[in-house]
Design a protein around this motif. Structure first.
Motif, PDB file in Angstrom:
ATOM      1  N   PHE A   1      -9.772   7.304 -58.607  1.00 41.35           N
ATOM      2  CA  PHE A   1     -10.958   6.632 -59.177  1.00 41.35           C
ATOM      3  C   PHE A   1     -11.971   6.980 -58.049  1.00 41.35           C
TER       4      PHE A   1
ATOM      5  N   LEU B   1      -5.552  -0.343 -67.718  1.00 43.01           N
ATOM      6  CA  LEU B   1      -6.618  -0.194 -67.446  1.00 43.01           C
ATOM      7  C   LEU B   1      -7.621  -0.959 -68.622  1.00 43.01           C
TER       8      LEU B   1
ATOM      9  N   LEU C   1      -8.269   8.864 -67.407  1.00 42.73           N
ATOM     10  CA  LEU C   1      -9.346   7.924 -66.596  1.00 42.73           C
ATOM     11  C   LEU C   1     -10.604   8.441 -67.210  1.00 42.73           C
TER      12      LEU C   1
END
Ligand code: SAM
Ligand code: SF4
Ligand code: SF4
Length: 348
Positions: free
Chosen positions: A74, A287, A316
């Motif tokens: 991230f 998430l 992601l």
């Protein structure tokens, strides 16, 4: 003081992916446990989170190594700030070991939100592990109201001791979060302002939110932050301060007599979705792109199936670039009744 002791300047222009509204990914909140030793009536009401409540089994929790691996990915995608939360993060065994691992990520501002009950015991180790700051929740300074709200017999003195020890350990100035609920703790607005005036700590009053599906939220129990500011201003004149960085969630106010600062977080009456850059990683590796989400994206399965970094990064990016969330802009009494994920699980 060494360079690592101070949080890095995280105001650099974001370079990672943008969502459908052009919002960059900047902040990551990691929930490290869905358990808590408090039963705050607005978050984990005892009638719902009672003896038989099924908390996550240990095998479902992301390990520290799994969390750190994801956090590293991230960070490569633009995350500049990481906050550990829960549930009560200080209940997670050896949490300072996780802090030490995350503190090795480059350029990260690393903080933690806690109810303060275990902070006096843990603050020195957390600081030594590389934590930069803590936010401590405290909804009232009088015993009767505080205990009624935490519904677990924790005394105010324990939290104040935690704040003092954390400040002495170098984890300050401390932000003190207070959720204000109409008819429950309105008097705490001035009590808390008075108590922390003249200290470096900053009380931030939070509008009561319709998180989860179990706190019985009603719009008429929200004290609008405009009213909050007016009430403080009537006794201790305030002047508004400029945000310190783009997308700052709290509106900041300084006491005109120089006795410090307070903040308000107007999540209900003045939505800040247009600049929301937060991603949430739940205790079991889901998430979520919004605090009020009804579903998330499972990362743990991919992680445990041996996915490589590129696969996880693509996942992601797909999640963030598809993000459309703006719940607080469209909230109504009807949306408040939707089956949303509980805050203690998704990470406050
Ligand atoms: N247990 C830790 C604590 O209380 O600080 C961390 C997790 S808690 C979910 C994070 C923050 O969310 C706390 O400051 C808490 O007051 C806030 N919070 C919980 N439920 C809320 C609600 N319904 N409305 C507004 N804030 C809420
Ligand atoms: Fe626990 Fe924090 Fe929720 Fe209170 S607000 S019940 S301390 S997780
Ligand atoms: Fe961000 Fe969702 Fe809150 Fe809006 S409602 S500010 S999108 S978390």
């Amino acid at each position: 003081m060494s360079a690592q002791d101070t949080p890095p300047n995280t105001s650099a222009a974001p370079t990672g992916p943008r969502d459908t509204r052009g919002r960059p990914l900047r902040d990551l909140r990691i929930s490290v446990t869905d358990r808590c030793n408090f039963r705050c009536t607005y978050c984990m009401p005892r009638e719902v989170f009672g003896k038989d409540y099924a908390f996550l089994p240990h095998r479902d929790l992301l390990s520290f190594e799994e969390i750190t691996r994801l956090a590293g990915l991230f960070v490569a995608e633009g995350v500049q700030k990481i906050r550990l939360t829960g549930g009560e993060p200080l209940l997670r065994r050896d949490i300072d070991r996780l802090v030490a691992q995350l503190a090795t990520l480059p350029g990260i501002d690393l903080s933690l939100t806690t109810n303060g009950s275990l902070l006096a015991k843990r603050a020195v180790a957390l600081k030594a592990a590389g934590l930069h700051r803590v936010t401590v929740s405290l909804d009232a300074i009088d015993e009767a109201t505080f205990q009624k709200m935490n519904d677990a017999d924790y005394p105010v003195a324990r939290v104040l001791e935690g704040i003092a020890v954390a400040a002495a350990a170098g984890l300050g100035p401390i932000k003190v979060n207070a959720v204000i609920q109409r008819g429950v703790n309105e008097h705490a607005i001035l009590d808390l302002a008075r108590h922390f005036r003249g200290t470096p700590h900053i009380v931030r009053f939070i509008e009561f939110m319709d998180v989860g599906a179990s706190n019985g939220w009603r719009l008429d129990e929200v004290v609008p932050s405009r009213e909050l500011v007016d009430r403080i201003h009537a006794e201790f004149p305030l002047r508004s301060l400029q945000p310190q960085y783009a997308g700052e969630v709290a509106q900041r106010w300084a006491y005109e007599d120089g006795a410090g600062e307070v903040g308000v977080i107007s999540s209900v009456t003045q939505a800040f979705c247009s600049s929301c850059s937060r991603l949430r990683l739940s205790t079991d590796g889901q998430l979520f792109t919004c605090l009020f989400a009804q579903s998330g994206t499972d990362l743990r399965t991919a992680l445990r199936a041996g996915a490589d970094d590129n696969t996880l990064r693509d996942l992601l990016r797909t999640v963030w670039t598809a993000r459309t969330d703006r719940y607080s802009e469209i909230r109504t009494e009807d949306t408040a009744r939707q089956q949303k994920i509980e805050m203690s699980y998704i990470g406050g």
